[in-house]
Design a protein around this motif. Structure first.
Motif, PDB file in Angstrom:
ATOM      1  N   SER A 146       0.835  -1.200   0.000  1.00 15.12           N
ATOM      2  CA  SER A 146       0.000   0.000   0.000  1.00 15.12           C
ATOM      3  C   SER A 146       0.872   1.252   0.000  1.00 15.12           C
ATOM      4  O   SER A 146       2.015   1.247   0.464  1.00 15.12           O
ATOM      5  CB  SER A 146      -0.911   0.013   1.230  1.00 15.12           C
ATOM      6  OG  SER A 146      -0.181   0.338   2.383  1.00 15.12           O
ATOM      7  N   MET A 147       0.312   2.311  -0.514  1.00 19.11           N
ATOM      8  CA  MET A 147       1.007   3.599  -0.514  1.00 19.11           C
ATOM      9  C   MET A 147       1.231   4.064   0.930  1.00 19.11           C
ATOM     10  O   MET A 147       2.249   4.638   1.243  1.00 19.11           O
ATOM     11  CB  MET A 147       0.199   4.626  -1.303  1.00 19.11           C
ATOM     12  CG  MET A 147      -0.002   4.277  -2.772  1.00 19.11           C
ATOM     13  SD  MET A 147       1.488   4.452  -3.747  1.00 19.11           S
ATOM     14  CE  MET A 147       1.374   6.192  -4.159  1.00 19.11           C
ATOM     15  N   ARG A 148       0.286   3.774   1.803  1.00 13.28           N
ATOM     16  CA  ARG A 148       0.436   4.151   3.217  1.00 13.28           C
ATOM     17  C   ARG A 148       1.623   3.439   3.849  1.00 13.28           C
ATOM     18  O   ARG A 148       2.363   4.029   4.631  1.00 13.28           O
ATOM     19  CB  ARG A 148      -0.832   3.854   3.995  1.00 13.28           C
ATOM     20  CG  ARG A 148      -1.966   4.787   3.654  1.00 13.28           C
ATOM     21  CD  ARG A 148      -3.122   4.653   4.649  1.00 13.28           C
ATOM     22  NE  ARG A 148      -4.256   5.420   4.221  1.00 13.28           N
ATOM     23  CZ  ARG A 148      -4.369   6.749   4.339  1.00 13.28           C
ATOM     24  NH1 ARG A 148      -3.392   7.437   4.841  1.00 13.28           N
ATOM     25  NH2 ARG A 148      -5.459   7.371   3.923  1.00 13.28           N
ATOM     26  N   ALA A 149       1.815   2.174   3.529  1.00 16.29           N
ATOM     27  CA  ALA A 149       2.950   1.421   4.077  1.00 16.29           C
ATOM     28  C   ALA A 149       4.267   2.021   3.596  1.00 16.29           C
ATOM     29  O   ALA A 149       5.239   2.111   4.361  1.00 16.29           O
ATOM     30  CB  ALA A 149       2.861  -0.050   3.676  1.00 16.29           C
TER      31      ALA A 149
ATOM     32  N   ARG B 107       0.023   5.630  -7.876  1.00 15.54           N
ATOM     33  CA  ARG B 107       0.847   4.433  -7.688  1.00 15.54           C
ATOM     34  C   ARG B 107       1.758   4.241  -8.900  1.00 15.54           C
ATOM     35  O   ARG B 107       2.920   3.891  -8.782  1.00 15.54           O
ATOM     36  CB  ARG B 107      -0.049   3.216  -7.481  1.00 15.54           C
ATOM     37  CG  ARG B 107       0.684   1.913  -7.485  1.00 15.54           C
ATOM     38  CD  ARG B 107      -0.257   0.743  -7.229  1.00 15.54           C
ATOM     39  NE  ARG B 107       0.426  -0.265  -6.493  1.00 15.54           N
ATOM     40  CZ  ARG B 107       0.839  -0.202  -5.237  1.00 15.54           C
ATOM     41  NH1 ARG B 107       0.593   0.832  -4.514  1.00 15.54           N
ATOM     42  NH2 ARG B 107       1.494  -1.193  -4.678  1.00 15.54           N
TER      43      ARG B 107
ATOM     44  N   CYS C 148       1.997  11.671  -1.796  1.00 17.19           N
ATOM     45  CA  CYS C 148       1.130  12.045  -2.916  1.00 17.19           C
ATOM     46  C   CYS C 148       1.598  13.312  -3.630  1.00 17.19           C
ATOM     47  O   CYS C 148       1.374  13.464  -4.832  1.00 17.19           O
ATOM     48  CB  CYS C 148      -0.313  12.196  -2.457  1.00 17.19           C
ATOM     49  SG  CYS C 148      -1.043  10.598  -2.013  1.00 17.19           S
TER      50      CYS C 148
ATOM     51  N   ALA D 167       4.759   5.225   2.665  1.00 15.84           N
ATOM     52  CA  ALA D 167       4.922   6.510   3.349  1.00 15.84           C
ATOM     53  C   ALA D 167       5.391   6.287   4.785  1.00 15.84           C
ATOM     54  O   ALA D 167       6.312   6.968   5.263  1.00 15.84           O
ATOM     55  CB  ALA D 167       3.610   7.294   3.341  1.00 15.84           C
ATOM     56  N   ARG D 168       4.783   5.339   5.468  1.00 14.94           N
ATOM     57  CA  ARG D 168       5.165   5.026   6.849  1.00 14.94           C
ATOM     58  C   ARG D 168       6.635   4.594   6.913  1.00 14.94           C
ATOM     59  O   ARG D 168       7.395   5.053   7.760  1.00 14.94           O
ATOM     60  CB  ARG D 168       4.237   3.943   7.395  1.00 14.94           C
ATOM     61  CG  ARG D 168       4.341   3.694   8.865  1.00 14.94           C
ATOM     62  CD  ARG D 168       3.271   2.746   9.419  1.00 14.94           C
ATOM     63  NE  ARG D 168       2.824   1.681   8.525  1.00 14.94           N
ATOM     64  CZ  ARG D 168       1.655   1.647   7.884  1.00 14.94           C
ATOM     65  NH1 ARG D 168       0.782   2.629   8.026  1.00 14.94           N
ATOM     66  NH2 ARG D 168       1.325   0.638   7.104  1.00 14.94           N
TER      67      ARG D 168
ATOM     68  N   GLY E 152       4.294  11.558   5.829  1.00 13.68           N
ATOM     69  CA  GLY E 152       2.852  11.370   5.744  1.00 13.68           C
ATOM     70  C   GLY E 152       2.425  11.006   4.330  1.00 13.68           C
ATOM     71  O   GLY E 152       3.158  11.210   3.365  1.00 13.68           O
ATOM     72  N   ILE E 153       1.218  10.495   4.225  1.00 16.25           N
ATOM     73  CA  ILE E 153       0.681  10.104   2.920  1.00 16.25           C
ATOM     74  C   ILE E 153       0.575  11.320   1.995  1.00 16.25           C
ATOM     75  O   ILE E 153       0.762  11.208   0.777  1.00 16.25           O
ATOM     76  CB  ILE E 153      -0.679   9.360   3.060  1.00 16.25           C
ATOM     77  CG1 ILE E 153      -1.093   8.716   1.730  1.00 16.25           C
ATOM     78  CG2 ILE E 153      -1.752  10.284   3.580  1.00 16.25           C
ATOM     79  CD1 ILE E 153      -0.274   7.548   1.318  1.00 16.25           C
TER      80      ILE E 153
END
Length: 129
Positions: A36-39, A58, A52, A41-42, A47-48
């Motif tokens: 995931s994009m969140r993973a 993606r 972005c 960024a983390r 931050g997401i």
């Protein structure tokens, strides 16, 4: 007068972009499916929204990771040959190539879409080497 597009990238923005590329490479290499994009960024410690801003889709992130790795492979070969005996340099380069292949596992579906739409193609990659 300098337009916003002509201004140099701020140091923190350049650092964030590099962190995102490195984190995306690690996450994509270690994930069996598309991460995931969140993973990502983390993993990069941002931050997401920061992710972005640099990579709005993606596809744009996967393309940037792919192109970054092509550059690392080609420049890595030259750098290794400049510093090592050919046999040792080849072994080290093969390690780089193995990492490159491993990263493709976590972005395979998106990468295939990019290849099919000719965003990333064999001729374009060959020209960059």
């Amino acid at each position: 007068m300098t337009s916003p597009r002509q201004r140099a990238t701020r140091a923190d923005a350049a650092r964030n972009r590099e962190q995102l590329l490195e984190a995306a490479t690690r996450v994509l290499a270690s994930s069996g499916t598309e991460a995931s994009m969140r993973a990502i960024a983390r993993e990069a410690g941002v931050g997401i929204g920061t992710l972005c801003r640099h990579f709005p889709t993606r596809e744009s992130l996967v393309e940037a990771v792919y192109r970054d790795q092509v550059v690392r492979l080609t420049s890595g070969a030259r750098d290794l040959l400049a510093d090592m005996a050919p046999a040792v340099a080849l072994r080290r380069w093969m390690d780089l190539f193995g990492d490159w292949i491993a990263t493709k596992n976590g972005m395979l579906d998106t990468l295939l879409t990019l290849v099919e739409s000719d965003v990333v193609g064999h001729a374009r990659t060959r020209d960059e080497t």
